[in-house]
Motif scaffolding. Structure first.
Motif, PDB file in Angstrom:
ATOM      1  N   LYS A  42       1.028  -1.003   0.235  1.00 50.14           N
ATOM      2  CA  LYS A  42      -0.001  -0.528   0.331  1.00 50.14           C
ATOM      3  C   LYS A  42       0.759   1.322  -0.201  1.00 50.14           C
ATOM      4  O   LYS A  42       1.441   1.479   0.994  1.00 50.14           O
ATOM      5  N   ILE A  44       0.311   5.674  -0.493  1.00 44.84           N
ATOM      6  CA  ILE A  44      -0.350   6.987  -0.303  1.00 44.84           C
ATOM      7  C   ILE A  44       1.108   7.921  -0.765  1.00 44.84           C
ATOM      8  O   ILE A  44       1.580   8.651  -0.729  1.00 44.84           O
ATOM      9  N   THR A  56      -4.705  14.420   3.892  1.00 48.80           N
ATOM     10  CA  THR A  56      -4.386  14.171   2.733  1.00 48.80           C
ATOM     11  C   THR A  56      -4.343  12.307   3.425  1.00 48.80           C
ATOM     12  O   THR A  56      -4.794  11.200   2.573  1.00 48.80           O
ATOM     13  N   LYS A  59      -6.949  10.728   5.119  1.00 47.48           N
ATOM     14  CA  LYS A  59      -8.275  10.273   4.477  1.00 47.48           C
ATOM     15  C   LYS A  59      -7.984   9.280   4.090  1.00 47.48           C
ATOM     16  O   LYS A  59      -8.895   7.939   3.897  1.00 47.48           O
ATOM     17  N   LYS A  60      -6.551   9.334   3.004  1.00 49.58           N
ATOM     18  CA  LYS A  60      -6.097   8.121   2.477  1.00 49.58           C
ATOM     19  C   LYS A  60      -6.352   6.855   3.647  1.00 49.58           C
ATOM     20  O   LYS A  60      -6.664   6.087   2.897  1.00 49.58           O
ATOM     21  N   ASP A  62      -7.639   6.329   6.177  1.00 46.11           N
ATOM     22  CA  ASP A  62      -9.273   5.817   6.371  1.00 46.11           C
ATOM     23  C   ASP A  62      -9.847   4.597   4.960  1.00 46.11           C
ATOM     24  O   ASP A  62     -10.751   4.447   5.190  1.00 46.11           O
ATOM     25  N   GLU A  63      -9.435   4.648   3.822  1.00 45.89           N
ATOM     26  CA  GLU A  63      -9.652   4.020   2.564  1.00 45.89           C
ATOM     27  C   GLU A  63      -9.317   2.971   2.458  1.00 45.89           C
ATOM     28  O   GLU A  63      -9.761   1.684   1.529  1.00 45.89           O
ATOM     29  N   PHE A  64      -8.120   2.286   3.107  1.00 44.59           N
ATOM     30  CA  PHE A  64      -7.759   1.115   3.509  1.00 44.59           C
ATOM     31  C   PHE A  64      -8.630   0.607   4.221  1.00 44.59           C
ATOM     32  O   PHE A  64      -8.672  -0.052   5.009  1.00 44.59           O
TER      33      PHE A  64
END
Length: 64
Positions: A42, A44, A56, A59-60, A62-64
């Motif tokens: 993963k 970012i 940023t 937020k990213k 949290d997307e995982f």
């Protein structure tokens, strides 16, 4: 240390965070993002011009 550990596993890349038990790698390089996709880790990717980079990243994550 990095090169020895990663290359001993037969990997040839600039970054390989799983070798060091790192779950998400944060970087500013699109090349690292491509390596993440190719080798299954993963990433970012943050633009150097992102003045709100902390949010940023959060937020990213949290997307995982």
């Amino acid at each position: 240390m990095y090169e020895k550990k990663v290359r001993s596993k037969g990997k040839n890349m600039s970054k390989f965070p799983p070798a060091f038990d790192i779950n998400i790698h944060i970087d500013d390089s699109a090349g690292v993002e491509m390596e993440g996709r190719k080798f299954g880790f993963k990433t970012i990717i943050i633009s150097v011009s992102d003045t709100d980079w902390v949010n940023t990243i959060l937020k990213k994550i949290d997307e995982f």
